[in-house]
Design a protein around this motif. Structure first.
Motif, mmCIF file in Angstrom:
data_model
loop_
_atom_site.group_PDB
_atom_site.id
_atom_site.type_symbol
_atom_site.label_atom_id
_atom_site.label_comp_id
_atom_site.label_asym_id
_atom_site.label_seq_id
_atom_site.Cartn_x
_atom_site.Cartn_y
_atom_site.Cartn_z
ATOM 1 N N ARG A 1 -10.280 0.473 5.843
ATOM 2 C CA ARG A 1 -10.266 1.435 4.859
ATOM 3 C C ARG A 1 -11.311 1.422 3.881
ATOM 4 N NH1 ARG A 1 -6.479 2.322 8.781
ATOM 5 N NH2 ARG A 1 -4.867 3.835 8.231
ATOM 6 N N PRO A 2 -11.998 2.618 3.460
ATOM 7 C CA PRO A 2 -12.861 2.166 2.284
ATOM 8 C C PRO A 2 -12.272 1.730 0.933
ATOM 9 C CG PRO A 2 -13.177 4.499 3.425
ATOM 10 C CD PRO A 2 -12.018 3.798 4.063
ATOM 11 N N GLU A 3 -10.948 2.231 0.888
ATOM 12 C CA GLU A 3 -10.386 1.910 -0.436
ATOM 13 C C GLU A 3 -10.071 0.383 -0.733
ATOM 14 O OE1 GLU A 3 -9.319 4.195 1.509
ATOM 15 O OE2 GLU A 3 -7.135 4.349 2.141
ATOM 16 N N THR A 4 -10.033 -0.219 0.528
ATOM 17 C CA THR A 4 -9.880 -1.606 0.596
ATOM 18 C C THR A 4 -11.192 -2.449 0.004
ATOM 19 O OG1 THR A 4 -8.201 -1.568 2.500
ATOM 20 C CG2 THR A 4 -9.098 -3.652 1.751
ATOM 21 N N LEU B 1 -4.582 -10.709 -5.799
ATOM 22 C CA LEU B 1 -5.022 -9.291 -5.640
ATOM 23 C C LEU B 1 -4.294 -8.417 -4.613
ATOM 24 C CD1 LEU B 1 -8.848 -9.434 -6.828
ATOM 25 C CD2 LEU B 1 -6.906 -9.584 -8.261
ATOM 26 N N LEU B 2 -3.544 -7.437 -4.775
ATOM 27 C CA LEU B 2 -3.016 -6.792 -3.676
ATOM 28 C C LEU B 2 -3.160 -5.386 -3.665
ATOM 29 C CD1 LEU B 2 0.496 -8.289 -4.855
ATOM 30 C CD2 LEU B 2 -0.838 -8.829 -2.690
ATOM 31 N N GLU B 3 -3.346 -4.764 -2.379
ATOM 32 C CA GLU B 3 -3.314 -3.365 -2.357
ATOM 33 C C GLU B 3 -2.144 -2.921 -2.164
ATOM 34 O OE1 GLU B 3 -6.527 -1.673 0.618
ATOM 35 O OE2 GLU B 3 -5.154 -0.342 0.951
ATOM 36 N N HIS B 4 -1.789 -1.692 -2.430
ATOM 37 C CA HIS B 4 -0.524 -1.092 -2.222
ATOM 38 C C HIS B 4 -0.606 0.582 -2.294
ATOM 39 C CE1 HIS B 4 -0.636 -0.147 -6.498
ATOM 40 N NE2 HIS B 4 -1.164 -1.545 -6.855
ATOM 41 N N ARG C 1 -5.782 -0.979 -10.649
ATOM 42 C CA ARG C 1 -7.138 -0.287 -10.520
ATOM 43 C C ARG C 1 -6.845 0.928 -9.381
ATOM 44 N NH1 ARG C 1 -12.136 -4.516 -10.836
ATOM 45 N NH2 ARG C 1 -11.421 -5.918 -12.460
ATOM 46 N N ARG C 2 -7.518 1.810 -9.701
ATOM 47 C CA ARG C 2 -7.584 3.062 -9.051
ATOM 48 C C ARG C 2 -8.318 3.130 -7.892
ATOM 49 N NH1 ARG C 2 -3.826 6.822 -11.848
ATOM 50 N NH2 ARG C 2 -3.130 5.853 -13.644
ATOM 51 N N ASP C 3 -8.187 4.158 -6.762
ATOM 52 C CA ASP C 3 -9.512 4.321 -5.892
ATOM 53 C C ASP C 3 -10.106 5.441 -6.110
ATOM 54 O OD1 ASP C 3 -7.603 6.357 -4.982
ATOM 55 O OD2 ASP C 3 -6.881 5.420 -3.205
ATOM 56 N N CYS D 1 -4.733 -0.889 -6.190
ATOM 57 C CA CYS D 1 -4.670 -2.435 -6.110
ATOM 58 C C CYS D 1 -4.079 -2.701 -7.548
ATOM 59 C CB CYS D 1 -6.182 -2.862 -6.034
ATOM 60 S SG CYS D 1 -7.013 -2.441 -4.787
ATOM 61 N N THR D 2 -3.375 -3.907 -7.395
ATOM 62 C CA THR D 2 -2.938 -4.522 -8.706
ATOM 63 C C THR D 2 -2.983 -5.997 -8.465
ATOM 64 O OG1 THR D 2 -1.051 -2.744 -9.026
ATOM 65 C CG2 THR D 2 -0.815 -4.971 -10.006
ATOM 66 N N GLY D 3 -3.412 -6.460 -9.650
ATOM 67 C CA GLY D 3 -3.480 -8.248 -9.423
ATOM 68 C C GLY D 3 -3.306 -8.708 -10.791
ATOM 69 N N GLY D 4 -3.334 -10.016 -10.971
ATOM 70 C CA GLY D 4 -3.190 -10.958 -11.919
ATOM 71 C C GLY D 4 -3.516 -12.244 -11.760
ATOM 72 N N ARG D 5 -3.387 -13.048 -12.908
ATOM 73 C CA ARG D 5 -3.700 -14.474 -13.044
ATOM 74 C C ARG D 5 -2.623 -15.424 -13.081
ATOM 75 N NH1 ARG D 5 -5.847 -17.541 -17.194
ATOM 76 N NH2 ARG D 5 -7.838 -19.053 -16.332
#
Ligand code: GLN
Length: 288
Positions: free
Chosen positions: A102-105, A247-250, A273-275, A282-286
């Motif tokens: 998908r483009p959002e990925t 980093l995860l898509e959801h 982050r927003r599409d 997408c949400t991510g962290g360190r």
């Protein structure tokens, strides 16, 4: 040119480009999709069709085209008919064994590239992992844009992993395949950057009807779609180097629980982050 109104049935030798487009209209298939099918079959760019609407398709192509119209009209995604999809500028082979990229990925890939750009030059190559790789879209896009990265691609489906390997071969982008369930496929290894587009749709979600041609196992997860996101987060601390990123898509309504879970297991710099549609995607962290 006036389109032939007679039924085409299984295709006919003298069907021209113009006839074919008129036939698509009758079958309720989008003109752009029909043009992409014709361009693919005739091996010409789409623009070529405009100046060649009187060119006959030939018996073989017209019967294939008519079958495609029928399948597309019944809702089968174009990418499965053509056997390919575009992702981050790469042409990937796809089939019903994998989710269509998908483009959002691409957002996840962009974020991954930012992480890699900011990474202090490691003595060894940055170790990157795509968990649930499907066609290999994320893994290959990262390997393409950051050629020094050592990229591992995990999937629990052998046919999906095979397809990812074929895409890697066709594109000349080496990756390391690993068959298995999420992090357990790479037990004992550690990575600097992990990315995943796991199944996150809740069982029974009404959107699944429109996604019925794609693999259920790549789309749907128990616990309102959160089960695999939870597993990916909970097992990450054993598999990431200190300072490594996940980093995860959801789904659009899963940002909050994903942020909470990441913080609970010890992630910092947690961000969503927003599409392009403005939805939390997408949400991510360190880690650490
Ligand atoms: N973004 C996809 C869709 O809803 C779902 C992909 C996924 O579950 N990972 O069309």
């Amino acid at each position: 040119m006036k389109a032939d109104a007679s039924p085409v049935g299984s295709g006919r030798a003298d069907m021209t480009v113009a006839h074919a487009l008129a036939e698509a209209h009758r079958a309720g298939v989008d003109r752009l999709d029909a043009q992409l099918m014709l361009a693919h079959l005739l091996r010409h760019p789409r623009g070529w069709l405009i100046a060649h609407d009187d060119v006959p398709l030939g018996a073989h192509h017209s019967s294939r085209y008519v079958q495609w119209l029928e399948r597309r009209g019944a809702g089968e995604p174009l990418a499965y008919l053509l056997g390919q999809a575009e992702f981050c500028g790469l042409t990937l082979q796809v089939g019903p064994e994998v989710l269509i990229p998908r483009p959002e990925t691409e957002l996840l890939v962009e974020w991954g590239m930012q992480v890699l750009a900011g990474w202090p030059a490691p003595p060894t190559p940055a170790r990157v992992i795509d968990l649930g790789c499907g066609s290999g879209a994320i893994a290959l896009a990262i390997r393409h844009r950051h050629p020094t990265a050592a990229v591992t691609a995990v999937d629990t489906s052998a046919p999906a992993l095979d397809l990812a390997c074929r895409n890697a071969e066709a594109l000349g982008l080496p990756i390391t395949p690993a068959l298995g369930n999420w992090w357990s496929a790479v037990a004992g290894q550690r990575f600097h950057l992990a990315l995943a587009n796991p199944p996150y749709v809740a069982p029974g979600d009404p959107h699944l009807e429109a996604l019925r041609h794609e693999p259920h196992s790549a789309l749907v997860a128990p616990e309102q779609g959160m089960a695999d996101l939870h597993r990916l987060i909970d097992m990450a601390p054993e598999s990431l180097h200190p300072g490594g990123w996940l980093l995860l898509e959801h789904g659009h309504d899963q940002g909050q629980p994903v942020r909470e879970r990441l913080r609970q297991v010890g992630f910092s710099e947690v961000e969503t982050r927003r599409d392009l549609a403005g939805l939390e995607r997408c949400t991510g962290g360190r880690f650490g």
